[in-house]
Design a protein around this motif. Structure first.
Motif, mmCIF file in Angstrom:
data_model
loop_
_atom_site.group_PDB
_atom_site.id
_atom_site.type_symbol
_atom_site.label_atom_id
_atom_site.label_comp_id
_atom_site.label_asym_id
_atom_site.label_seq_id
_atom_site.Cartn_x
_atom_site.Cartn_y
_atom_site.Cartn_z
ATOM 1 N N ASP A 141 0.832 -1.202 0.000
ATOM 2 C CA ASP A 141 0.000 0.000 0.000
ATOM 3 C C ASP A 141 0.869 1.257 0.000
ATOM 4 O OD1 ASP A 141 -1.998 -1.802 0.190
ATOM 5 O OD2 ASP A 141 -2.501 -1.370 2.288
ATOM 6 N N PRO A 142 0.686 2.159 -0.986
ATOM 7 C CA PRO A 142 1.405 3.445 -0.969
ATOM 8 C C PRO A 142 0.982 4.255 0.263
ATOM 9 C CG PRO A 142 0.422 3.026 -3.113
ATOM 10 C CD PRO A 142 -0.155 2.006 -2.183
ATOM 11 N N MET A 143 1.881 5.052 0.757
ATOM 12 C CA MET A 143 1.616 5.815 1.965
ATOM 13 C C MET A 143 0.436 6.759 1.814
ATOM 14 S SD MET A 143 3.658 4.769 4.301
ATOM 15 C CE MET A 143 3.365 6.040 5.500
ATOM 16 N N VAL A 144 0.153 7.215 0.600
ATOM 17 C CA VAL A 144 -0.954 8.145 0.397
ATOM 18 C C VAL A 144 -2.293 7.510 0.758
ATOM 19 C CG1 VAL A 144 -1.342 7.542 -2.038
ATOM 20 C CG2 VAL A 144 -1.906 9.837 -1.225
ATOM 21 N N PHE A 145 -2.344 6.163 0.721
ATOM 22 C CA PHE A 145 -3.595 5.473 1.037
ATOM 23 C C PHE A 145 -3.626 4.946 2.472
ATOM 24 C CE2 PHE A 145 -3.377 5.193 -3.609
ATOM 25 C CZ PHE A 145 -4.621 5.698 -3.928
ATOM 26 N N TRP A 146 -2.746 5.471 3.326
ATOM 27 C CA TRP A 146 -2.748 5.040 4.718
ATOM 28 C C TRP A 146 -3.681 5.882 5.596
ATOM 29 C CZ3 TRP A 146 1.187 2.046 7.698
ATOM 30 C CH2 TRP A 146 1.866 1.123 6.879
ATOM 31 N N THR A 147 -4.375 6.829 5.009
ATOM 32 C CA THR A 147 -5.201 7.716 5.838
ATOM 33 C C THR A 147 -6.349 6.977 6.514
ATOM 34 O OG1 THR A 147 -6.365 8.349 3.814
ATOM 35 C CG2 THR A 147 -4.650 9.840 4.610
ATOM 36 N N ALA B 188 -12.613 7.626 -3.701
ATOM 37 C CA ALA B 188 -11.541 8.163 -2.874
ATOM 38 C C ALA B 188 -12.089 9.140 -1.855
ATOM 39 C CB ALA B 188 -10.494 8.838 -3.750
ATOM 40 N N ARG B 189 -13.113 9.934 -2.260
ATOM 41 C CA ARG B 189 -13.698 10.883 -1.318
ATOM 42 C C ARG B 189 -14.315 10.148 -0.144
ATOM 43 N NH1 ARG B 189 -16.777 13.384 -4.649
ATOM 44 N NH2 ARG B 189 -15.226 14.967 -5.217
ATOM 45 N N ASP B 190 -15.016 9.074 -0.422
ATOM 46 C CA ASP B 190 -15.609 8.282 0.652
ATOM 47 C C ASP B 190 -14.529 7.572 1.471
ATOM 48 O OD1 ASP B 190 -18.102 9.056 -0.229
ATOM 49 O OD2 ASP B 190 -18.362 7.287 -1.510
ATOM 50 N N TYR B 191 -13.448 7.155 0.816
ATOM 51 C CA TYR B 191 -12.348 6.438 1.476
ATOM 52 C C TYR B 191 -11.678 7.332 2.532
ATOM 53 C CZ TYR B 191 -7.789 4.063 1.830
ATOM 54 O OH TYR B 191 -6.657 3.435 2.276
ATOM 55 N N ASP B 192 -11.598 8.620 2.225
ATOM 56 C CA ASP B 192 -10.858 9.546 3.073
ATOM 57 C C ASP B 192 -11.738 10.261 4.092
ATOM 58 O OD1 ASP B 192 -8.225 10.157 3.479
ATOM 59 O OD2 ASP B 192 -8.243 11.981 2.287
ATOM 60 N N SER C 65 -3.829 13.937 -1.053
ATOM 61 C CA SER C 65 -4.849 13.045 -0.505
ATOM 62 C C SER C 65 -5.178 11.961 -1.524
ATOM 63 C CB SER C 65 -6.114 13.832 -0.166
ATOM 64 O OG SER C 65 -6.691 14.350 -1.362
ATOM 65 N N PRO C 66 -5.771 10.838 -1.072
ATOM 66 C CA PRO C 66 -6.200 9.808 -2.030
ATOM 67 C C PRO C 66 -7.162 10.371 -3.076
ATOM 68 C CG PRO C 66 -6.227 8.943 0.197
ATOM 69 C CD PRO C 66 -5.974 10.407 0.315
ATOM 70 N N GLU C 67 -8.032 11.304 -2.632
ATOM 71 C CA GLU C 67 -9.004 11.889 -3.558
ATOM 72 C C GLU C 67 -8.307 12.585 -4.719
ATOM 73 O OE1 GLU C 67 -12.615 15.188 -3.496
ATOM 74 O OE2 GLU C 67 -11.791 14.415 -1.624
ATOM 75 N N ARG C 68 -7.294 13.360 -4.422
ATOM 76 C CA ARG C 68 -6.577 14.073 -5.488
ATOM 77 C C ARG C 68 -5.691 13.110 -6.284
ATOM 78 N NH1 ARG C 68 -6.816 19.650 -5.381
ATOM 79 N NH2 ARG C 68 -8.034 20.427 -3.615
ATOM 80 N N TRP C 69 -5.158 12.114 -5.594
ATOM 81 C CA TRP C 69 -4.341 11.125 -6.308
ATOM 82 C C TRP C 69 -5.157 10.418 -7.388
ATOM 83 C CZ3 TRP C 69 0.795 9.482 -5.774
ATOM 84 C CH2 TRP C 69 1.130 8.279 -6.416
ATOM 85 N N LEU C 70 -6.378 9.983 -6.990
ATOM 86 C CA LEU C 70 -7.220 9.241 -7.933
ATOM 87 C C LEU C 70 -8.040 10.162 -8.821
ATOM 88 C CD1 LEU C 70 -8.465 6.414 -5.541
ATOM 89 C CD2 LEU C 70 -6.686 6.266 -7.289
ATOM 90 N N GLY C 71 -8.132 11.455 -8.408
ATOM 91 C CA GLY C 71 -8.936 12.393 -9.187
ATOM 92 C C GLY C 71 -8.398 12.594 -10.587
#
Length: 643
Positions: free
Chosen positions: A73-79, A122-126, A106-112
């Motif tokens: 898991d990349p660190m950006v998805f550790w939130t 991603a928005r729901d994930y974070d 954030s994951p949202e911007r990463w996947l956006g």
């Protein structure tokens, strides 16, 4: 000690002490001594080991075990995991949580960037993590580059997280995680507000202000981060105060640490290690070596060379946070106290260096270094940082000044003493006089001594039968031979008076055995005269000269020694009744019919080693009282027998 020194010497001592203090203080203020003090204080940290137990702060470690549990898991998805961790910490009764990780995306911007359903997912994930941010109990980390005077100098968390802040209060919930590196890569001090007020004023309210430990301490105490100062741990802390030393509680690993993996376990709230976090302030940060958040601290340096174990950034922040919450601090020594003690120590050092032998000065300075280091360490344990280097340098400068003054002054003194006495006393007497430190009072002083007078019998007849050059040759040859035994006994040849020699034993250097020395010298001089009579017969045959012989008079007592004469011509000599009587006794030798005639005072002073011949009581010219005199024959074995 100072009372035994002359006025000029005391003035020199004051000058040396003041000069040493001024120069040492200038070096300290100019930063030239910083490295020495820093290395010594680093050593004190290492020597003391763990100084205390942390009571207010704990660490949740992103360690190797945690990384191994989520290898892909990349660190950006550790939130999502961070959200669970913060929620459980709050449930466990932790006061405030600080996240020592920069979440710049954030994951949202990463996947956006990919658009579509992934962005919504991603928005729901974070969302849980943003909810924790909005709780006001989570402090995020940021950093800066440059001076901090522009918005672009700051690297903040992702805008998605900024929007989740309570009231969008950046200074109240985002802190600067920057460390204060003062040039050598070792973190020794911290700033409450890492960016200078003048730089951040135009951006006030829109950028972080306080350091991560400072903001966490203020929020833990329930105080306003916007205030100019606070009472933390029972002491006043100002937002704009200068950098303070970090009172590290111990080497790396001194803080209680719980693995993030342990906190994320399903039964974490039943774990005693998690329950022990109640009431504490917790920092979450990387301790795994592969995450490259390790720094040099006093525990990683060595006094002379090499490096030790590094400390993680999160533990470094924990040390600062613990000191703020506990009120413990490492306080530099006050300027007034430092200057006063510096003057006292430099003055005492200069006085000691003057009073002691030259060779003892450097040894005393080395002892002084040890005492300074020990005193500095004891002060360190009490929370006071003493700049030991300035004291060491001041005493070293005082030592060098005194040594230079003494060596040049003593060399001048040696030259003066040698010039005054070198022709008339042996080198051993000159060296003894110099080493003793006692100089004769040139203005005059009374001293016990034995005076010897000697002249050549029938000198008038001899000089009439020799020409002028031959008389001078005879006298120079005889005096050369005569001086050797006199000097060998420590005699001081005062003067040559025509064919006579005047010698003192016990001047200029006092001698306890001056009488026996004088007697032995007289016997040796008599032997020289007998040998010289052979030389005379061989050198001047057929001149019908009387046999060469001498008369010697000895008397012991007090005489005045000093520089006597006129301003144009002065000489160091002895005067008084002792001198006069010795001269009179020499004149009586021919009348009594002996070579050596000594007064009763000399015989008594010399002791039983002297073997005497006949004794008489005589009247001498210029003296009312009669004098008992003795013919000296030889000295017994205990007194180095000679005849």
């Amino acid at each position: 000690m100072l009372g035994r020194l002359g006025g000029s010497r005391r003035l020199w001592l004051v000058f040396f002490a003041l000069a040493a203090c001024l120069l040492a203080e200038a070096l300290l203020q100019g930063g030239a001594l910083n490295t020495l003090d820093q290395r010594l204080q680093d050593f004190w940290f290492q020597w003391q080991g763990k100084r205390s137990e942390p009571r207010h702060v704990a660490i949740i470690a992103l360690d190797e075990d945690t990384l191994a549990a989520y290898p892909d898991d990349p660190m950006v998805f550790w939130t999502d995991r961070l959200a669970v961790a913060v929620a459980r910490l709050r449930e466990a009764g932790v006061k405030v949580v600080g996240l020592d990780m920069l979440l710049s995306i954030s994951p949202e911007r990463w996947l956006g960037k990919m658009g579509g359903d992934l962005q919504q997912a991603a928005r729901d994930y974070d969302r849980p993590f943003r909810e924790q941010i909005n709780s006001g109990q989570l402090v995020l980390a940021s950093t800066r580059s440059g001076s901090g005077g522009r918005e672009t100098d700051y690297l903040l968390p992702s805008p998605d997280y900024l929007l989740a802040l309570p009231d969008f209060d950046i200074p109240g919930h985002i802190a600067l995680a920057d460390l204060l590196d003062e040039g050598d890569g070792v973190i020794r001090r911290y700033l409450v507000a890492p960016v200078a007020r003048a730089e951040r004023t135009p951006l006030e309210g829109g950028v972080p202000v306080l350091g991560l430990p400072s903001l966490l301490a203020v929020l833990t105490a329930g105080l306003n981060p916007q205030a100019a100062g606070w009472t933390l741990g029972g002491r006043q802390v100002a937002r704009e105060q200068p950098a303070e030393p970090i009172p590290y509680i111990g080497p790396p690993g001194s803080f209680p640490s719980v693995s993030l993996k342990q906190l994320l376990a399903d039964d974490a709230l039943n774990d005693p290690a998690i329950a022990a976090l109640r009431g504490k302030t917790v920092l979450i940060g990387a301790t795994a070596a592969g995450l490259n958040d390790e720094h040099f601290t006093p525990y990683a340096t060595r006094l002379f060379s090499g490096r030790g174990v590094l400390m993680s950034g999160v533990e470094l922040h924990a040390n600062v946070l613990e000191s703020l919450l506990s009120g413990e601090r490492m306080q530099p020594m006050g300027d007034a106290l430092r200057i006063v003690t510096l003057l006292i120590l430099a003055g005492l050092a200069a006085a000691c260096f003057v009073a002691l032998p030259v060779w003892a000065g450097p040894l005393l300075w080395l002892v002084n270094l040890f005492v300074l280091a020990l005193a500095g360490f004891l002060a360190f344990r009490s929370g006071i940082l003493v700049p030991v280097s300035v004291y060491a340098v001041a005493t070293a400068l005082a030592l060098l000044s005194v040594l230079g003054w003494r060596l040049t002054g003593e060399e001048r003194e040696r030259s003066r003493v040698r010039q005054m006495f070198g022709r008339y006393v042996s080198d051993q007497v000159v060296e003894a006089l110099l080493k003793s430190g006692n100089r004769p009072e040139l203005g005059g002083q009374s001293q016990a001594m034995t005076v010897l007078f000697s002249d050549i019998r029938n000198f008038t007849t001899i000089s009439e039968r020799l020409n002028a050059k031959e008389v001078v040759e005879m006298l120079n040859t005889y005096f050369e031979r005569a001086c050797a035994p006199l000097l060998a006994e420590g005699g001081s040849i005062d003067k040559f008076i025509g064919d006579a020699i005047m010698v003192e034993f016990g001047s200029p250097l006092p001698l306890a055995d001056h009488a026996i020395r004088g007697v032995r010298a007289a016997i040796a001089l008599r032997a020289v005269s007998e040998e010289f009579s052979v030389w005379m017969a061989q050198r001047f045959p057929e001149r019908n000269l009387p046999k060469f012989a001498v008369g010697i008079g000895l008397h012991s007592g007090e005489a005045v020694i000093g520089n006597i004469g006129s301003p144009t011509r002065m000489e160091f000599t002895a005067i008084g009744d002792t001198v006069n009587l010795a001269s009179r006794l020499e004149g009586m030798t021919k009348e009594i019919g002996c070579a050596i005639l000594a007064s009763e005072a000399t015989i008594v002073e010399a002791g039983k080693a002297v073997i005497c011949g006949r004794s008489e009581v005589i009247k001498v010219k210029g003296r009312e009282e009669a004098v008992r005199v003795f013919e000296v024959l030889k000295v017994r074995a205990g007194g180095q027998e000679s005849d």
